[in-house]
Design an enzyme around this catalytic site. Sequence first.
Site, short mmCIF file in Angstrom:
data_model
loop_
_atom_site.label_atom_id
_atom_site.label_comp_id
_atom_site.label_asym_id
_atom_site.label_seq_id
_atom_site.Cartn_x
_atom_site.Cartn_y
_atom_site.Cartn_z
CG ASP A 204 -1.91 1.07 1.32
OD1 ASP A 204 -2.77 1.08 0.43
OD2 ASP A 204 -1.87 1.90 2.24
CD GLU A 267 -2.09 2.60 -3.59
OE1 GLU A 267 -3.13 3.20 -3.89
OE2 GLU A 267 -1.63 2.60 -2.43
C1 GLC Z 1 -4.20 3.18 -0.61
C2 GLC Z 1 -5.40 2.30 -0.53
C3 GLC Z 1 -6.56 3.15 -0.10
C4 GLC Z 1 -6.26 3.69 1.26
C5 GLC Z 1 -4.94 4.44 1.27
C6 GLC Z 1 -4.44 4.68 2.66
O1 GLC Z 1 -4.31 4.16 -1.57
O2 GLC Z 1 -5.61 1.68 -1.77
O3 GLC Z 1 -7.77 2.43 -0.10
O4 GLC Z 1 -7.28 4.56 1.69
O5 GLC Z 1 -3.93 3.73 0.63
O6 GLC Z 1 -3.97 3.49 3.22
#
Ligand code: GLC
Length: 526
Positions: A204, A267
């Site tokens: 993440d 991500e």
């Molecule tokens: C990422 C996740 C999202 C979350 C954020 C904070 O972007 O995909 O859903 O709110 O991180 O952890």
Amino acid sequence: MSENADGRRWWHGAVIYQLYVRSWRDSNDDGYGDLRGIIERLDYLSQLGVDGVWLSPTMPSPDDDWGYDVSDYTGVHPELGTLADLDELIGQAGQRGMRVLLDLVPNHTSSAHPWFADAASGRQAAHRNWYVWADARPDGGLPNNWVDFTGRPAWQWHDSGQYYLHNFLPGQPDLNWREPAVHQEFARILEFWFERGVAGFRVDVANGLYKDAELRDNPPLAPPNPMEGDYGLRFVYNFNRPETHGVYRDWRKIAESYSPERLLLGETWVPDAQKLAAYYGDDDELQLGFNFPFAFASLDPARLAAIVEQTLAALPPGACPVWMGSNHDLGRFPSRWCGGDERKIRLALLVLATLPGTSVLYYGDEIGMTDVDVPVALRRDHATLELEGGADRDRARTPMPWDASPGGGFTGPGVTPWLPMADPADRTVAGQRGKPDSTLSLCRRLLALRRAELGRGLADFENLAVTGGAWAYRTGPLVVAANFTDQPADMPAEAGEVLLTTSAEQAPLSPGVLRPWEGVVTRRIS
Ligand code: GLC
């Protein structure tokens, strides 16, 4: 052995299914999906033909941000199941040839995490330096101009006499990666899960972690671009700091010390192929990084073709690109790209299934599930609760519509699901199963074809042409021809025998002609 016998890694050519656990299948009739629900339906996934699943956060959490606020990194959220359930899920998935990835949140913890509770207990606390604290400015003002993902100041004043940083909600304090103990702790967390047989992590906010040492103000951003910044500020000093790469070099060594090699899928929220490639390092950081420019592109073949080409050119040799159209933040591609038009949805599925590398499907993509309009009163996402418009994230997190029975096959009859179900008249798994011309059947055929023809490594790819809204490309031994227009289009000269069409009518309109919004997979004329 870190690779398959012939030197390939399992994710090369693979399809990974993102499964939002709370919305997939509720086994105990509490309105929330859970791990046992996934175990019950593993056969569905193996019949669909996916190679792995990525589970949305499974760790204990107060759920300010539905698990993205972790309070214990080596546990399982009691509402989702137990560690024994997760072990069983990994084992049963493995028996069906599928791997399980968990979601790891290293940028921040929950404010309920014991580390933060200690850190907040006073300026001399043992964990104080595990988080990013800053004094007020001499005039009492905020430490800098950073804003969180809701547009509010990213600094929360705390009774202990300082502000703490939260790039997300105030209940998600950012960790301080300049503190060596944080590195040690995460290395231990990785090992804990890898030893349990977890195949890897979706990481993440992979472009977060380190923040500017001097906490400098972010510069303005114009025009708006969601991948470069938000609320008029460019993400220069609170994301994408160069020191972050060292973390992934360390983690990659840990991942490679296991057999089979464990996977780190980031991500990587960055605006272009060069910046994305940086997270692959010299093939010594993340093995995979999500391609947000691709997901944010519209269903415009020239744009998609250019992004694919730029991505392949930018990645280090042997690195594997990742393609996805939907996720739990962006919304579903059947709505965003396709406006619910089944022909477009089927064409987009064909593109996702035939590009080289790893493709990630979001639960429901396989039936063409569209976003669900969730009335403000029923919203559950704290980050977007107050938004009246279409930007809420709940729209793409609603329960999987398995069938048209009360409870939708997701939960028991009479149980209110945590988010409203899609209208069953729209699309359900049961309504599409066994129907050869359904989107679900098409998706299965696509994944089977992919596995047979492209699932043996990194297919080489060549854009053949984008002419008048038709895109043709060669991918391994296949030639794909896709018509992104409302008019019939000619097949490219390179196309050979048609192996699959996205059209519900199997016979061609006339030989060598694509219907409007039809895509075909053909065998390349050698
Ligand atoms: C990422 C996740 C999202 C979350 C954020 C904070 O972007 O995909 O859903 O709110 O991180 O952890």
